[in-house]
Design an enzyme around this catalytic site. Sequence first.
Site, PDB file in Angstrom:
ATOM      1  CG  PHE A 101       1.472   9.535  10.341  1.00  0.00           C
ATOM      2  CD1 PHE A 101       1.695   8.170  10.387  1.00  0.00           C
ATOM      3  CD2 PHE A 101       0.263  10.004  10.828  1.00  0.00           C
ATOM      4  CE1 PHE A 101       0.750   7.283  10.895  1.00  0.00           C
ATOM      5  CE2 PHE A 101      -0.692   9.138  11.337  1.00  0.00           C
ATOM      6  CZ  PHE A 101      -0.453   7.782  11.376  1.00  0.00           C
ATOM      7  CG  ASP A 159      -1.079  11.341   2.494  1.00  0.00           C
ATOM      8  OD1 ASP A 159      -2.035  10.771   1.950  1.00  0.00           O
ATOM      9  OD2 ASP A 159      -1.173  11.918   3.587  1.00  0.00           O
ATOM     10  CD1 TRP A 204      -7.928   9.840   2.928  1.00  0.00           C
ATOM     11  CD2 TRP A 204      -7.275   7.773   3.426  1.00  0.00           C
ATOM     12  NE1 TRP A 204      -6.580   9.892   3.230  1.00  0.00           N
ATOM     13  CE2 TRP A 204      -6.161   8.640   3.550  1.00  0.00           C
ATOM     14  CE3 TRP A 204      -7.098   6.410   3.692  1.00  0.00           C
ATOM     15  CZ2 TRP A 204      -4.897   8.184   3.921  1.00  0.00           C
ATOM     16  CZ3 TRP A 204      -5.833   5.957   4.070  1.00  0.00           C
ATOM     17  CH2 TRP A 204      -4.760   6.842   4.179  1.00  0.00           C
ATOM     18  CD  GLU A 241      -5.009  14.247   7.161  1.00  0.00           C
ATOM     19  OE1 GLU A 241      -4.601  13.507   8.077  1.00  0.00           O
ATOM     20  OE2 GLU A 241      -5.467  13.791   6.080  1.00  0.00           O
ATOM     21  NE  ARG A 277      -3.106  13.946  10.379  1.00  0.00           N
ATOM     22  CZ  ARG A 277      -4.095  14.078  11.251  1.00  0.00           C
ATOM     23  NH1 ARG A 277      -3.833  14.190  12.549  1.00  0.00           N
ATOM     24  NH2 ARG A 277      -5.357  14.099  10.853  1.00  0.00           N
ATOM     25  CG  ASP A 278       0.271  15.536   7.374  1.00  0.00           C
ATOM     26  OD1 ASP A 278       0.765  14.470   7.765  1.00  0.00           O
ATOM     27  OD2 ASP A 278      -0.950  15.711   7.197  1.00  0.00           O
ATOM     28  CD  GLN A 315       2.786   8.503   5.439  1.00  0.00           C
ATOM     29  OE1 GLN A 315       2.146   8.256   6.448  1.00  0.00           O
ATOM     30  NE2 GLN A 315       4.100   8.712   5.481  1.00  0.00           N
ATOM     31  CD1 TRP A 320      -2.738   4.367   5.845  1.00  0.00           C
ATOM     32  CD2 TRP A 320      -3.010   3.357   7.817  1.00  0.00           C
ATOM     33  NE1 TRP A 320      -2.162   5.170   6.812  1.00  0.00           N
ATOM     34  CE2 TRP A 320      -2.310   4.572   8.032  1.00  0.00           C
ATOM     35  CE3 TRP A 320      -3.288   2.552   8.916  1.00  0.00           C
ATOM     36  CZ2 TRP A 320      -1.912   4.993   9.294  1.00  0.00           C
ATOM     37  CZ3 TRP A 320      -2.886   2.956  10.182  1.00  0.00           C
ATOM     38  CH2 TRP A 320      -2.202   4.168  10.354  1.00  0.00           C
ATOM     39  CD1 TRP A 365      -0.871   2.330   2.309  1.00  0.00           C
ATOM     40  CD2 TRP A 365      -2.835   1.737   1.411  1.00  0.00           C
ATOM     41  NE1 TRP A 365      -1.753   3.374   2.507  1.00  0.00           N
ATOM     42  CE2 TRP A 365      -2.965   3.037   1.959  1.00  0.00           C
ATOM     43  CE3 TRP A 365      -3.933   1.155   0.790  1.00  0.00           C
ATOM     44  CZ2 TRP A 365      -4.153   3.757   1.908  1.00  0.00           C
ATOM     45  CZ3 TRP A 365      -5.126   1.875   0.753  1.00  0.00           C
ATOM     46  CH2 TRP A 365      -5.223   3.154   1.305  1.00  0.00           C
TER      47      TRP A 365
END
Length: 493
Positions: free
Chosen positions: A102, A43, A308, A225, A170-171, A59, A67, A40
């Site tokens: 992440f 991003d 998603w 995000e 995050r990110d 990812q 995931w 898998w």
Amino acid sequence: MNGVLASEKLIKAREYENRKQKEIPQGQKPAFHVSAPIGWINDPNGFSLYKGEYHLFYQYHPYSTNWGPMHWGHSKTDDFIKWDQLPAAIAPDEEYDQQGCFSGSAVEHEGRHILMYTGVQDKVLEDGTKVSRQTQCIAAGDGYNYEKLSCNPVIQSWQLPEGSSAVDFRDPKIWKEGEVFYAVVGSRHEDNSGQIALFSSKDLKEWEFVSILERCNNQYGLMWECPDFFLLDGKYVLLTSPQEMRSEGLEFHNGNGTMYLIGNYDREQQDFSREGVGSIDYGLDFYAPQTVLTEDGRRVMIGWMQSWDNHMVPQGFEWSGMMTIPRELTIKNGRLCQNPVREIENYYQNPVTYKDIIADKPLELKGIRGRELDMTIDVEAGYYGCFRINLAHSEKYSTSICYDLSKNTLTFDRNYSGLKRDVIYQRSMYVKNQDGKIRIRILMDKYSVEVFVNDGEQAMTSIIHTPIESDRIVFGGEGNVKFHVTKNDVVVN
């Protein structure tokens, strides 16, 4: 390992992907799009220029097509079309990233390739409460092997303003201006909506909070995000991927979406003021875009070609997920415009052109078919009901793109593409009213369909898992629709 000691988890992932990707049938994967080595991917991460080559991380969970604990997969290119697969770059092998490495970004500094990512850790508080914490971490390497800094994590949630979430943080997107590094990070305000935090550092180790660059105020979804922030054509652009969006006409759809904000940036106050907002992509499968500044000054964007809410893996496939074609960005009339990178033209073969075709009934044109191609259709102004293009067509399957002149809408429909699950199959967008005139550019690579309208003013990205044998293209219309078409096969050896 060139002086870098790999962890057991990273060695295991590298050995597994090296072995398993050899088992994937020849020709099953897309020809000129980055796709999962095995397992898998989601991003895009670390889209960056390092020592004259463009690197892309993503990812990555190598062990299944779902995931899982996030690693970073790794590819590189020198022209955005032909990609080399490299071994996995980092794995969740430290206490601060035990639940996953992440999303993040990358920058070149003093000959080293700097990766900045979010580490996720589960903790048990003194009262026994179990919580998740997200922090920002750094690894440095040589374009192949990477070593995490001993001072990680370098940014923690306590550095955010009071009232910010310690869970949703995050990110990071990192860049350098002069002698200072900056990073924007997605965060969540106490009102439950997204905000973008700006941090700075002079040495990559000690980071300071600068400002909240922009806030959602519960207007566009909730958590924001995968932020990106850059200067383009005299304006500043903020990209983000909001979660839990609600539909607004045909501009934004429910669920996980993408959005650009165009405006001005006050460097002294570290404040961004928005002037315009819009959807980045109107298709069924697009999320978490990230950009890089090329050596020749272009701003190029790539996104995850999946959703998603529409996770689809054909039976028997041992890989899931691919990226969009890298796209050159510009601003035109206050809109973010995007077109496939010009390098794709170096891979054109078998050109076919037709002029002044009348589509008053379904028709096929000799030489125009296939599943790896770049095709542009120019429809002339006129009075008609709709103009339709059926792709990946056969007696059993078909995917349609329909322009409805009366509604000024373009609709992508994959209901008959071979889907076996009750997922979203159709999406529409409003297009500019030009009395029936429209330019539609279609890029196909086996299972992907990327549509660019009116020289990149809008884009629609979707995947189809139609058997490759279905490769006919059928044009049709209600009324006398006159159009011109040019098709080039895209051949990557």
